[in-house]
Each structure stands twice: as structure tokens, then as C-alpha cells.
Scaffold this motif. Structure first.
Motif, PDB file in Angstrom:
ATOM      1  N   UNK A 162       0.857  -1.182   0.000  1.00  5.49           N
ATOM      2  CA  UNK A 162       0.000   0.000   0.000  1.00  5.49           C
ATOM      3  C   UNK A 162       0.892   1.230   0.000  1.00  5.49           C
ATOM      4  N   UNK A 163       0.650   2.104  -0.998  1.00  5.33           N
ATOM      5  CA  UNK A 163       1.496   3.294  -1.109  1.00  5.33           C
ATOM      6  C   UNK A 163       0.707   4.411  -1.760  1.00  5.33           C
ATOM      7  N   UNK A 164       0.540   5.535  -1.057  1.00  4.79           N
ATOM      8  CA  UNK A 164      -0.089   6.737  -1.627  1.00  4.79           C
ATOM      9  C   UNK A 164      -1.445   6.409  -2.251  1.00  4.79           C
ATOM     10  N   UNK A 165      -2.360   5.811  -1.468  1.00  3.42           N
ATOM     11  CA  UNK A 165      -3.719   5.487  -1.925  1.00  3.42           C
ATOM     12  C   UNK A 165      -3.737   4.510  -3.089  1.00  3.42           C
ATOM     13  N   UNK A 166      -2.675   3.753  -3.287  1.00  6.97           N
ATOM     14  CA  UNK A 166      -2.615   2.740  -4.338  1.00  6.97           C
ATOM     15  C   UNK A 166      -2.337   1.391  -3.687  1.00  6.97           C
ATOM     16  N   UNK A 167      -2.874   0.322  -4.294  1.00  4.96           N
ATOM     17  CA  UNK A 167      -2.708  -1.027  -3.771  1.00  4.96           C
ATOM     18  C   UNK A 167      -2.013  -1.876  -4.817  1.00  4.96           C
ATOM     19  N   UNK A 168      -0.932  -2.544  -4.402  1.00  6.89           N
ATOM     20  CA  UNK A 168      -0.222  -3.457  -5.292  1.00  6.89           C
ATOM     21  C   UNK A 168      -0.242  -4.867  -4.753  1.00  6.89           C
ATOM     22  N   UNK A 169      -0.400  -5.846  -5.650  1.00 10.43           N
ATOM     23  CA  UNK A 169      -0.370  -7.263  -5.283  1.00 10.43           C
ATOM     24  C   UNK A 169       0.832  -7.897  -5.984  1.00 10.43           C
ATOM     25  N   UNK A 170       1.865  -8.224  -5.209  1.00 12.01           N
ATOM     26  CA  UNK A 170       3.080  -8.810  -5.770  1.00 12.01           C
ATOM     27  C   UNK A 170       4.014  -7.796  -6.382  1.00 12.01           C
ATOM     28  N   UNK A 171       3.685  -6.500  -6.255  1.00 13.14           N
ATOM     29  CA  UNK A 171       4.519  -5.470  -6.849  1.00 13.14           C
ATOM     30  C   UNK A 171       4.220  -4.153  -6.152  1.00 13.14           C
ATOM     31  N   UNK A 172       5.237  -3.283  -6.071  1.00 11.23           N
ATOM     32  CA  UNK A 172       4.993  -1.940  -5.536  1.00 11.23           C
ATOM     33  C   UNK A 172       4.118  -1.169  -6.518  1.00 11.23           C
ATOM     34  N   UNK A 173       2.934  -0.640  -6.101  1.00 13.89           N
ATOM     35  CA  UNK A 173       1.955  -0.110  -7.066  1.00 13.89           C
ATOM     36  C   UNK A 173       2.407   1.203  -7.722  1.00 13.89           C
ATOM     37  N   UNK A 174       2.136   1.285  -9.014  1.00 18.10           N
ATOM     38  CA  UNK A 174       2.294   2.541  -9.761  1.00 18.10           C
ATOM     39  C   UNK A 174       0.936   3.052 -10.250  1.00 18.10           C
ATOM     40  N   UNK A 175      -0.139   2.258 -10.058  1.00 21.47           N
ATOM     41  CA  UNK A 175      -1.505   2.653 -10.388  1.00 21.47           C
ATOM     42  C   UNK A 175      -2.368   2.419  -9.150  1.00 21.47           C
ATOM     43  N   UNK A 176      -3.646   2.838  -9.234  1.00 25.67           N
ATOM     44  CA  UNK A 176      -4.548   2.648  -8.100  1.00 25.67           C
ATOM     45  C   UNK A 176      -4.622   1.185  -7.693  1.00 25.67           C
ATOM     46  N   UNK A 177      -4.687   0.267  -8.686  1.00 21.96           N
ATOM     47  CA  UNK A 177      -4.607  -1.169  -8.444  1.00 21.96           C
ATOM     48  C   UNK A 177      -3.578  -1.737  -9.413  1.00 21.96           C
ATOM     49  N   UNK A 178      -2.481  -2.321  -8.870  1.00 18.36           N
ATOM     50  CA  UNK A 178      -1.380  -2.835  -9.699  1.00 18.36           C
ATOM     51  C   UNK A 178      -1.164  -4.298  -9.302  1.00 18.36           C
ATOM     52  N   UNK A 179      -1.439  -5.225 -10.270  1.00 16.51           N
ATOM     53  CA  UNK A 179      -1.372  -6.664  -9.996  1.00 16.51           C
ATOM     54  C   UNK A 179      -0.260  -7.282 -10.823  1.00 16.51           C
ATOM     55  N   UNK A 180       0.639  -7.966 -10.170  1.00 18.74           N
ATOM     56  CA  UNK A 180       1.706  -8.699 -10.864  1.00 18.74           C
ATOM     57  C   UNK A 180       1.290 -10.173 -10.869  1.00 18.74           C
ATOM     58  N   UNK A 181       0.444 -10.532 -11.860  1.00 17.97           N
ATOM     59  CA  UNK A 181      -0.036 -11.903 -11.934  1.00 17.97           C
ATOM     60  C   UNK A 181      -1.398 -11.949 -12.610  1.00 17.97           C
ATOM     61  N   UNK A 182      -2.111 -13.014 -12.419  1.00 17.31           N
ATOM     62  CA  UNK A 182      -3.399 -13.252 -13.065  1.00 17.31           C
ATOM     63  C   UNK A 182      -4.539 -12.863 -12.118  1.00 17.31           C
ATOM     64  N   UNK A 183      -5.580 -12.230 -12.693  1.00 19.93           N
ATOM     65  CA  UNK A 183      -6.779 -11.879 -11.942  1.00 19.93           C
ATOM     66  C   UNK A 183      -7.885 -12.853 -12.301  1.00 19.93           C
ATOM     67  N   UNK A 184      -8.535 -13.421 -11.341  1.00 21.18           N
ATOM     68  CA  UNK A 184      -9.632 -14.352 -11.592  1.00 21.18           C
ATOM     69  C   UNK A 184     -10.927 -13.753 -11.032  1.00 21.18           C
TER      70      UNK A 184
END
Length: 543
Positions: free
Chosen positions: A33-55
């Protein structure tokens, strides 16, 4: 330590989900969690940043409610997006298959289709031409002036290019509507005769001769009313569903026609009439305010009457006679005595005074009386003393000489009111109870009357200034601090409810709809079986 229930409890933040370091709690990897952004598996650069597959798990549309615009789901077959008004099939809009060389290329169902045989269809699933359109085609650009070929279409809807000559469309025969003479297109005669008209008949234009009736003639391009076989003083009448000529009555009938007009003639466009004059129809205007000698006018025949005679109906016709004996009968206050017509003996009119009834059995009935006097109704006795007086403000005094003293009814004597008193009298302490029943401390019943108004007051409590503090109406509405309640209970102010730590009464069908206030200031309602919160009508009340 955290506060839980009624005491502090200790927790261990060193689990795999939450970390504690430098006096701070934070999520453990892979959440960042950084500056109102959430990252999964990665430091976020967008509001939701996912490094992997979304199901996305399968969701049924029937199980969803209160969906917001922009929501995405997978219904088991397609990805759907809610745009605020309807679900959009995101899978169909991008269903482009280029793996197999003989497959279709489809955009948005049948909106645009390219088939393996190189045919393209718009709004059609199986295109049968290089471009097959199920709908209209609009070409907005202006054609080049040098173009000479035409677009043609067959029974299948196929469009092609073809060169046409004007001779292919126009015949030189006079039977066609359009004829080519040299380099000019003209309207052909179509074998018309002199004086024919073009008439659209049986889905085509054709020449037809104008036929007239015995009432109309057509000559030299002019349509006139026929005057053939007519005599002077003929008139045109509509009878037996048709127009026909008739002669005016002769002097042997009751109605005669003298050779002249009954009214003067002036140039005018209104009130014109037609009459045959010297073998032709002419237009004349009747002027009712200038009567001339009876030339060409209708008048009643004299029928050999002498001066002083009158017309009398003998059962078949009107005949002149003296008929000097006329009988009149008087009734409803009118009496005929010889040649005198007068009022009956119990009626008298002298100057501006009208007297009704000189006997004890006289009676005076008024349906409606209109007057501009200050006291339109005033009854006096033989000594001119006032017995009853009604002024133009609607105030009534009995036994007084117009002294109302501000009351609606003022009486110099003892009064007996069978039903109710005026609102003013009730407000100063007079109570009316419209029932003779016993038992309750105070039982007040509505007084019967013809066609009662629902807003009629049964009980009304006023303060010293006449302002309504409590009112019960015949229709069932009750008002508090308002004299015009618009509901079963209408409160012009606020209401106070007692707080209950337990249900005040068992909730049954008899108490269905009852309301009560809990000790935690929540409003509860009885739904005929249980007390529920009023905000949702479902959850049970906690007193």
C-alpha cells in the motif's frame, strides 16, 4: 492491547498477514500500500497494480442488486460490464477469431460480419454479396456532373451500374403521359378532346370530359348555374336529398310573393341571396335595417281580411276572423275579473310596499332573495316593532331592532337549540352533547345532518383568542394545534414518546402497525407477529 467488549485484550501482530515494525502496523507481502494505491506482488504505480493473473468468480445477474456503473462480472460464459443502465457483453464486442482461415470475423454480433467468401455484411448474419446491407444506405457527397450512368437494382436487392437512354423511358406515342418531341419533354395530349380535364383515376392521369347536371352548365371555361326552362321568381330548394327549382307560392295561398324585394339592396359580401331575374341568376343582399316597399318580398297574404280581424286556427289553417270573445283564467296569485287582471285578495302592492297574506293562513316562501340593502330581511309587527332582522353580514337578531352586538345570532328571549350552537358560543363555555346515552364520563356524538362534510367538527377546543388547539372531524381526522387536519392525526408541532426497555405490549394482529420508542432511541413497529426496526422493517428490535 485492543479494547474488546468490556476489557483490553492483547494481540500478536507478527502473523503472516500483518507486520509490526517501528511502532507501525502494515500489510505483509505480497500486499503493498502506497499513496492510496494497492499493489499485489509489486509496488503499485496505479490505483490497483497486480503482478499476476486476476480471476473473477462466476456471478449470476439474478443475485446482484444495487450495482454501480463501471462494475465488472463473469457470468460463466462472458465478461459483462454495467454502464449504469444495462449490462454490456464485453466478450462479444471483441470476439475476433483469426486462428482459422475459413472463420467469420464478427463485430458486436451481426453489426459487422466478414465471411470467408470475402463478403461483408452489415446487420445480417449471412452476407450474399461483396457488401450486403440489411437497412438503408445514405450517400452524402454530391455526384460528379460528368457522371452519366444510373444505379439499378434487381428483385434480389443487388445494385449495379447501367447506361440508360431517354428513349428507354419515353415513348413517342400520344397515349403516354410524357412525350419526347425533339429534345423536349412535354405532356402529351393523351387523346384528349376539347374541354377535357386531367383526372387521376385508377392510379393514373387521364383526360375526362366534364359532365354537368340540370342545375349546372359549363361553357367557354366557365361553370354557371343553369337557367334553362326557368321562369321569373323561381327559387332553388334542397329537397329529397337533391337541389331542384321551384316557383314561389301564388296569391291564392296564405304566403304570396309580390314582384319585388322585401328589403333594400346594397353592395355587400354578407347575407347574399340568389334569385332568377329576367331569365338569369343574380346575387342580392338583404339589409334588415332598411325596409322598403314590398317588391319581390315574402309577406303574409291578406286573405280578404278586413280591418280589426285576427288570424284564428280552425284546426286545418289560419283564417281571418273577429273572434272578439277571449277567455282568460287567473291562477298563482293572479285574478281575472271581467276586463281587469289583478293580484289576488291576499296580495297587495302599494307604492314600494308589497303585502303578503291578510289572513291567518297566509304563507310566504322564498327560493332566493338578493338585495343590496344593509338589512335585506326585516319582519315587523302591526306596531312597526322589529320581530326579525338579518343584515348584509349574515348576522341574525330576534326581538332586537338590528342590534347584533357582534354575535351571529342575537335573541331577546329564551332560545332552544335542538342540535348545536355557533362556534363563537361554544368557544365561550357552552358545551353541546349530541347524545342521550349514559355510561361514559363524557360522550359526544356527531349530530346527524343531510350530506355532512368530512371536515365538519365533532369536538373543537379553542384558546381565548379563538385559535384551534384540538379538533376531531366527522371524517376521522384529528388535529393538534391545527384547525384543518389533513390526516388521521395531524400535529402542528412535535410529539413525545415514552422510552421502553422491553416491549410495551405483545405484538399480535390486534396491535399490527403500533409504534414504540426503545431505550436506545430507536423506533420500532409491530408487524402483527414481532417488533421490528422501522428503518428496514425486518431486523428485530433490541429494547
Amino acid at each position: 492491547m485492543v479494547w474488546s467488549g468490556n476489557s483490553f485484550k492483547s494481540i500478536n501482530p507478527s502473523s503472516t498477514e500483518i507486520k509490526f515494525q517501528n511502532e507501525k502496523l502494515y500489510f505483509a507481502e505480497p500486499l503493498f500500500v502506497s499513496n492510496n494505491a494497492l499493489g499485489i506482488g509489486v509496488s503499485p504505480s496505479e490505483t490497483l497494480d497486480v503482478n499476476g493473473t486476476i480471476r473473477m468468480r462466476t456471478q449470476a445477474l439474478s443475485s446482484l442488486s444495487n450495482v454501480s456503473a463501471g462494475s465488472l462480472i463473469f457470468d460463466g460464459s462472458n465478461f459483462l460490464g454495467w454502464n449504469g443502465t444495462h449490462w454490456k457483453n464485453l466478450s462479444a464486442s471483441s470476439n475476433i477469431n483469426t486462428v482459422e482461415p475459413d472463420s467469420y470475423w464478427i463485430y458486436d454480433d451481426v453489426h459487422l460480419i466478414a465471411s470467408p467468401n470475402h463478403n461483408v455484411g452489415i446487420k445480417i448474419s449471412n452476407p450474399q454479396a461483396t457488401l450486403d446491407i440489411n437497412g438503408n444506405l445514405r450517400i452524402r457527397s454530391t455526384l460528379n456532373s460528368g457522371m452519366s450512368d444510373f444505379l439499378t437494382i434487381n428483385s434480389f436487392g443487388d445494385v449495379g451500374q447501367h447506361s440508360l437512354n431517354i428513349q428507354d423511358l419515353i415513348s413517342n406515342t400520344v397515349t403516354t403521359s410524357i412525350q419526347l418531341i425533339g429534345n423536349q419533354l412535354i405532356l402529351s395530349s393523351m387523346n384528349a378532346n376539347e374541354g377535357d380535364f386531367l383526372v387521376y383515376q385508377n392510379e393514373q392521369w387521364r383526360p375526362i370530359n366534364l359532365t354537368t347536371s340540370a342545375l349546372l352548365t359549363y361553357s367557354d371555361h366557365h361553370l354557371d348555374i343553369s337557367t334553362a326552362n326557368l321562369v321569373n321568381d323561381s327559387i332553388l330548394l334542397f329537397r329529397n336529398n337533391q337541389w331542384d327549382y321551384f316557383s314561389l307560392p301564388t296569391t291564392n295561398s296564405n304566403i304570396v310573393f309580390n314582384n319585388g324585394w322585401a328589403f333594400s339592396l346594397e353592395d355587400s359580401n354578407t347575407d347574399d341571396i340568389f334569385i332568377v331575374k329576367n331569365g338569369e341568376w343574380v346575387r342580392k343582399t338583404l339589409v334588415s335595417d332598411q325596409i322598403l316597399h314590398a317588391d319581390n318580398g315574402l309577406r303574409l297574404a291578406s286573405q280578404n281580411a278586413v280591418l280589426g280581424q285576427q288570424l284564428t286556427w280552425n284546426g286545418d289553417s289560419w283564417i281571418p276572423s273577429n273572434n272578439s270573445s277571449i277567455l282568460f283564467n287567473g291562477e298563482n296569485g293572479v285574478v281575472v275579473e271581467g276586463n281587469t287582471i289583478k293580484l289576488a285578495n291576499n296580495l297587495a302592492w302599494t307604492g314600494s310596499k308589497f303585502t303578503i297574506g291578510t289572513t291567518s293562513g297566509a304563507e310566504f316562501k322564498i327560493n332566493r332573495l338578493t338585495s343590496t340593502l344593509s338589512s335585506p330581511i326585516q319582519l315587523v309587527n302591526a306596531s312597526n316593532q322589529t320581530l326579525l332582522n338579518v343584515n348584509n353580514s349574515g348576522q341574525l337578531s330576534i326581538g332586537y331592532n338590528g342590534v347584533h352586538s357582534g354575535y351571529s345570532i342575537a335573541s331577546n328571549g329564551v332560545n332552544l337549540f335542538a342540535h348545536s350552537l355557533s362556534r363563537y358560543q361554544s368557544s365561550v363555555g357552552t358545551t353541546n352533547i349530541g347524545t342521550a346515552e349514559f355510561g361514559p364520563t363524557l360522550l359526544i356524538a356527531s349530530v346527524p345532518t343531510a350530506n355532512p362534510s368530512p371536515s365538519r367538527s365533532i369536538i373543537e377546543v379553542l384558546d381565548v383568542n379563538g385559535t384551534s388547539r384540538f379538533e376531531v372531524q366527522d371524517g376521522g381526522n384529528v388535529g393538534i394545534s391545527t384547525g384543518s387536519p389533513q390526516a388521521t392525526l395531524d400535529i402542528n408541532g412535535f410529539a413525545k414518546l415514552k422510552k421502553y426497555s422491553s416491549q410495551p405490549k405483545s405484538c399480535t394482529t390486534e396491535t399490527d402497525g403500533a409504534i414504540a420508542l426503545t431505550s436506545s432511541y430507536r423506533l420500532c413497529v409491530c408487524d402483527s407477529t414481532k417488533w421490528v426496526n422501522s428503518n428496514d422493517g425486518i431486523s428485530l428490535c433490541e429494547w
